[in-house]
Scaffold this active site. Structure first.
Site, PDB file in Angstrom:
ATOM      1  N   CYS A 228       0.814  -1.216   0.000  1.00 18.22           N
ATOM      2  CA  CYS A 228       0.000   0.000   0.000  1.00 18.22           C
ATOM      3  C   CYS A 228       0.852   1.273   0.000  1.00 18.22           C
ATOM      4  O   CYS A 228       0.967   1.962   1.021  1.00 18.22           O
ATOM      5  CB  CYS A 228      -0.963   0.028   1.179  1.00 18.22           C
ATOM      6  SG  CYS A 228      -2.224   1.287   0.905  1.00 18.22           S
ATOM      7  N   CYS A 406      -5.955   2.160  -4.113  1.00 17.96           N
ATOM      8  CA  CYS A 406      -5.418   2.776  -2.918  1.00 17.96           C
ATOM      9  C   CYS A 406      -6.358   3.899  -2.499  1.00 17.96           C
ATOM     10  O   CYS A 406      -6.373   4.953  -3.139  1.00 17.96           O
ATOM     11  CB  CYS A 406      -4.028   3.321  -3.258  1.00 17.96           C
ATOM     12  SG  CYS A 406      -3.086   3.680  -1.807  1.00 17.96           S
TER      13      CYS A 406
END
Ligand code: FAD
Ligand code: UQ1
Length: 477
Positions: A228, A406
């Protein structure tokens, strides 16, 4: 071999060599219907299992399966990808054909840690026991994989057990390397420093934020692939919002020191984020890599990646560390690794490049797309379909396009929802401009996604938003 009689229930037990599971202390344990004089309720049997010391055992799966050392489908790792694939493979093959090797008692929904580090969720709400997320009919081998031998179709666990397989799915995740920064991890014993990347240090982020008085709040991004890649800056935006809310922002310099040459890899979202940092008066320094933390003096040392040898020392009142990350050491030490140590899979069908009965999913792989749970969801659907084909001796035909997402949290109620593919081209689910900060997307990140994770992805029912994207974009270019 003996027979343990408990009123009308007779349980056979015996010793296996080598032992099959540490949970069984070297014994296998089976209850055969022929020994049951009356139908026994599941909870009675579960209690029996427990009283025999088999705490994690779920009757219809673990007890019986524990005696086996061979599985048609063996899954390594019980994180996001491992549990999702365990559930999907159980659906495909039925009970007792699939095992997941995972040593940890707890399973965490890591995306929630971003919010926990800023006090918007608790760390407890991000975790469930592994036994509760293990799909029924799937055997949980509660051990650590030590060695993978794809030439003999076997793996060895840390208690010396050898497990053979017909097909292998590797979902071992990546490894954090706090120790590659001088002064860490011991620096976490001091206040003012935290990291949302590990369950042990998330609450330290929140403490550091609450205790901030004045000076520099510094946020780092390492010189390695990370999971991430938006998370290192999400906590910065949340910290900015928290300091504004508590009236301390005027006394704070918020500094984002990133090893990358860009703020975000996809231009559309990078442009939006540059607007956010400018508007919020946040200082971004590119190509700055954290190499040392002097936690006793509250100093962080960054090297300039474009000028080797040049370092800058930042005095901090809060430091958020995103650690260097690297491949899982077991994958790295196996013939399954590429040169850098990542699992070497075909980027379209997720099959191993050299061993056709081995597949990979998630952070442990060398798929050239940012490592996220959203990516895992899309990969799980591709892998499901391709394994189904391979089992029928057909060609794997479903292609992974690199989809990843994201949700860039930019405050306590806004998110820029980045979604894109291998070519770093936006691949947005909703027919609206997702580069805009939106409240709806924050709600989705904080309140919808966790349900989608626990009830969708982990149950093998969520394979990413592709079908919905197609539906929502019907009739649009
Ligand atoms: P993991 O879920 O990490 O699972 C790997 C498993 O392998 C672990 O359970 C581990 O115990 C096990 N394992 C390791 N070694 C062994 C061994 N030797 N033997 C047996 N088992 C082993 N993703 C998003 O999509 N959206 C987000 O907003 C988002 N935010 C994030 C924020 C943070 C702070 C973090 C840390 C992550 C975030 N992610 C996000 C990333 C996401 O959590 C991961 O990409 C995802 O969990 C990867 O799944 P995985 O199965 O590959 O690895
Ligand atoms: C997603 O599928 C997913 O996996 C469950 C995430 O991880 C937590 C995400 O953050 C996102 C954004 C997605 C994509 C889902 C939608 C509805 C856009």
């Amino acid at each position: 071999m003996g027979i343990l009689s408990c009123r009308k229930i007779k349980v056979r037990f015996g010793r296996l060599s080598p032992p099959v599971s540490p949970a069984l202390h070297g014994y296998f344990f089976s209850v055969s219907p022929k020994y049951l004089a009356f139908p026994v309720k599941k909870h009675i049997m579960a209690a029996l299992c427990r009283s025999a010391g088999f705490g994690a055992c779920r009757l219809h799966t673990s007890c019986r399966a524990s005696a086996k050392q061979h599985y048609k489908m063996l899954v390594l790792g019980g994180g996001s990808g491992g549990i999702a694939m365990g559930a999907r493979m159980k659906m495909m093959l039925g009970a007792d054909k699939v095992a997941v090797v995972e040593p940890s008692e707890m399973h965490y929904y890591q995306p929630l840690w971003t919010l926990a580090g800023a006090g918007a969720k608790t760390i407890a709400s991000s975790g469930r026991t592994t036994s509760s997320v293990m799909p029924s009919g799937v055997k949980w081998v509660k051990s650590k994989v030590q060695e993978i031998n794809p030439d003999t179709n076997t793996v060895r666990t840390d208690d010396g057990t050898e497990i053979s397989y017909e097909y292998l799915i590797v979902a071992l995740g990546l490894q954090l390397h706090f120790e590659k920064i001088k002064g860490l991890p011991e620096g976490f014993d001091h206040p003012k420093i935290g990291s949302n990347y590990s369950v042990e240090t998330v609450e330290k982020t929140w403490a550091a934020l609450q205790n901030f008085k004045e000076g520099n709040a510094v946020f780092s991004f390492p010189n390695t692939p990370v999971k991430c890649p938006g998370a290192p800056q999400k906590i910065m935006y949340l910290s900015d919002a928290f300091l504004r809310k508590t009236g301390k922002r005027a006394r704070a310099n918020i500094i984002y020191n990133t090893s990358l040459p860009v703020l975000f890899a996809v231009k559309k979202y990078a442009d939006a984020l540059w607007d956010v940092v400018k508007e919020r008066d946040i200082k971004v320094n590119l190509r700055q890599n954290l190499i040392e933390v002097r936690a006793d003096k509250q100093e962080a040392v960054f090297e300039n990646l474009d000028k080797p040898g040049e370092t800058t020392v930042f005095q901090y009142d809060m430091l958020h560390v995103t650690p260097p990350m690297g491949p899982n050491s077991v994958v790295k030490g196996s013939p399954l690794a590429d040169e850098a140590g990542w699992l070497d899979v075909d980027k379209e069908n997720l099959q191993h490049k050299k061993y056709p009965n081995v597949f990979g999913i998630g952070d442990c792989t060398n798929l050239p797309t940012p490592k996220t749970a959203a990516g895992v969801a899309a990969q799980s659907a591709v892998l499901h379909r391709n394994i189904e084909k391979i089992l029928k001796n057909e060609n794997p035909d479903k292609k992974y396009d690199g989809y990843t997402s994201c949700p860039l949290v930019t405050s306590y109620n806004t998110v820029v929802l980045a979604e894109f593919d291998y070519n770093l081209q936006p691949l947005e689910t909703f027919p609206i401009n997702q580069a805009k900060e939106r409240r709806l997307m924050y709600y989705m990140k904080a309140d919808v996604m966790p349900h989608l994770y626990w009830l969708g992805l982990l149950k093998g029912l969520w394979g990413g938003p592709e079908p919905y994207r197609k539906l929502l974009h019907l009739g649009m270019k």
